[in-house]
Design a protein around this motif. Structure first.
Motif, mmCIF file in Angstrom:
data_model
loop_
_atom_site.group_PDB
_atom_site.id
_atom_site.type_symbol
_atom_site.label_atom_id
_atom_site.label_comp_id
_atom_site.label_asym_id
_atom_site.label_seq_id
_atom_site.Cartn_x
_atom_site.Cartn_y
_atom_site.Cartn_z
ATOM 1 N N LEU A 59 0.828 -1.224 0.000
ATOM 2 C CA LEU A 59 0.000 0.000 0.000
ATOM 3 C C LEU A 59 0.853 1.261 0.000
ATOM 4 N N HIS A 60 2.040 1.213 0.615
ATOM 5 C CA HIS A 60 2.928 2.389 0.554
ATOM 6 C C HIS A 60 3.385 2.623 -0.889
ATOM 7 N N ALA A 61 3.776 1.556 -1.570
ATOM 8 C CA ALA A 61 4.226 1.692 -2.963
ATOM 9 C C ALA A 61 3.062 2.136 -3.852
ATOM 10 N N LEU A 62 1.861 1.641 -3.549
ATOM 11 C CA LEU A 62 0.667 2.029 -4.318
ATOM 12 C C LEU A 62 0.362 3.523 -4.127
ATOM 13 N N ALA A 63 0.421 3.995 -2.893
ATOM 14 C CA ALA A 63 0.154 5.418 -2.627
ATOM 15 C C ALA A 63 1.196 6.284 -3.341
ATOM 16 N N ASP A 64 2.455 5.869 -3.299
ATOM 17 C CA ASP A 64 3.495 6.630 -4.003
ATOM 18 C C ASP A 64 3.257 6.622 -5.513
ATOM 19 N N ALA A 65 2.824 5.488 -6.039
ATOM 20 C CA ALA A 65 2.564 5.397 -7.489
ATOM 21 C C ALA A 65 1.442 6.352 -7.885
ATOM 22 N N LEU A 66 0.396 6.412 -7.067
ATOM 23 C CA LEU A 66 -0.740 7.316 -7.362
ATOM 24 C C LEU A 66 -0.285 8.770 -7.343
ATOM 25 N N LEU A 67 0.474 9.139 -6.306
ATOM 26 C CA LEU A 67 0.965 10.523 -6.209
ATOM 27 C C LEU A 67 1.907 10.839 -7.360
ATOM 28 N N ASN A 113 -5.898 0.309 -14.138
ATOM 29 C CA ASN A 113 -5.414 -0.969 -13.619
ATOM 30 C C ASN A 113 -4.167 -0.779 -12.781
ATOM 31 N N VAL A 114 -3.873 -1.792 -12.022
ATOM 32 C CA VAL A 114 -2.721 -1.805 -11.123
ATOM 33 C C VAL A 114 -1.940 -3.070 -11.416
ATOM 34 N N SER A 115 -0.616 -2.957 -11.421
ATOM 35 C CA SER A 115 0.236 -4.130 -11.577
ATOM 36 C C SER A 115 1.332 -4.040 -10.526
ATOM 37 N N ALA A 116 1.450 -5.059 -9.686
ATOM 38 C CA ALA A 116 2.364 -4.976 -8.548
ATOM 39 C C ALA A 116 3.182 -6.253 -8.394
ATOM 40 N N GLU A 143 -12.434 -3.259 -10.226
ATOM 41 C CA GLU A 143 -12.751 -4.682 -10.175
ATOM 42 C C GLU A 143 -11.456 -5.483 -9.990
ATOM 43 N N PRO A 144 -11.563 -6.654 -9.370
ATOM 44 C CA PRO A 144 -10.371 -7.484 -9.138
ATOM 45 C C PRO A 144 -9.618 -7.846 -10.429
ATOM 46 N N ASP A 145 -10.312 -7.878 -11.567
ATOM 47 C CA ASP A 145 -9.597 -8.236 -12.810
ATOM 48 C C ASP A 145 -8.733 -7.085 -13.326
ATOM 49 N N ARG A 146 -8.671 -5.997 -12.538
ATOM 50 C CA ARG A 146 -7.781 -4.872 -12.877
ATOM 51 C C ARG A 146 -6.659 -4.710 -11.864
ATOM 52 N N VAL A 147 -6.503 -5.725 -11.018
ATOM 53 C CA VAL A 147 -5.447 -5.684 -9.993
ATOM 54 C C VAL A 147 -4.579 -6.938 -10.158
ATOM 55 N N GLY A 148 -3.409 -6.765 -10.746
ATOM 56 C CA GLY A 148 -2.490 -7.895 -10.947
ATOM 57 C C GLY A 148 -1.416 -7.868 -9.872
ATOM 58 N N ALA A 164 8.028 -4.024 -2.323
ATOM 59 C CA ALA A 164 6.932 -3.983 -3.298
ATOM 60 C C ALA A 164 7.232 -2.957 -4.371
ATOM 61 N N ARG A 165 6.795 -3.270 -5.561
ATOM 62 C CA ARG A 165 6.904 -2.356 -6.702
ATOM 63 C C ARG A 165 5.543 -2.327 -7.376
ATOM 64 N N VAL A 166 5.075 -1.113 -7.689
ATOM 65 C CA VAL A 166 3.693 -0.972 -8.179
ATOM 66 C C VAL A 166 3.644 -0.007 -9.353
ATOM 67 N N VAL A 167 2.923 -0.405 -10.392
ATOM 68 C CA VAL A 167 2.598 0.498 -11.499
ATOM 69 C C VAL A 167 1.089 0.682 -11.522
#
Ligand code: C5P
Ligand code: MG
Length: 171
Positions: A59-67, A113-116, A143-148, A164-167
């Motif tokens: 979630l930290h990597a996800l928040a940074d990716a969004l920002l 979508n998210v890819s992590a 939707e879950p089919d957009r979260v890899g 963690a690494r997130v796009v």
């Protein structure tokens, strides 16, 4: 490009509005702490992340990716590490606050979508994938089919760490 019947129902996107964001995070693992990944407490882990918050690297990597997608710095801007208010923060709140910040700056923001990738040697996370995907999907309203989410060991190269690494692709 292959399209599905679901794609055909969606309005065409303005590709000028598409933005990609990337984030990564790492925490040291210590005995006697809870291990939380993507908002899900990993049961029976001998170790957990050493952190002032719940140490949820995903979630930290996800928040940074969004920002980052909106050039809004990183989560240290929202929650300065030396601010007592940043202690013990739920990482779900960090993600929600990052979303709020980018919505304030850019209006309606939709995650496409998210890819992590989560790198951890022990324990195995694959049995928790559906739960983690569902939780991340809920946080982002996708939707879950957009979260890899991929789990990888470090082959012993990063023992004692979780990373963690997130796009994210957003519009
Ligand atoms: O890193 P490696 O390629 O060896 O990972 C092999 C498999 O183990 C992958 O399918 C991955 O989903 C799973 N895995 C896991 N939990 C981890 C690391 C890897 O379930 N902590
Ligand atoms: Mg962190």
């Amino acid at each position: 490009m292959n399209t599905t019947p679901e794609d055909a129902k969606r309005p065409a996107r303005d590709t000028d509005r598409l933005r990609v964001g990337y984030g990564e995070d790492a925490h040291r693992l210590e005995a006697g702490r809870a291990l939380v990944i993507g908002g899900v407490a990993v049961p029976n882990s001998a170790v957990g992340a050493a952190a002032v918050s719940d140490g949820d690297v995903l979630l930290h990597a996800l928040a940074d990716a969004l920002l980052s997608a909106f050039a809004q710095g990183d989560i240290g801007v929202l929650f300065p590490p030396d601010d007592p208010a940043s202690r013990g923060l739920s990482s779900s709140v960090i993600v929600a606050t990052a979303l709020e910040r980018i919505r304030k700056q850019s209006g309606a923001v939709e995650v496409i979508n998210v890819s992590a990738v989560v790198t951890l040697d022990q324990p195995r996370l694959a049995p928790l994938r559906d739960q983690i995907v569902a939780q991340v999907g809920r946080l982002l309203a996708v939707e879950p089919d957009r979260v890899g989410i991929t789990f990888k060991t470090s082959e012993g190269l990063a023992l004692g760490h979780v990373q963690a690494r997130v796009v994210v692709l957003v519009t």
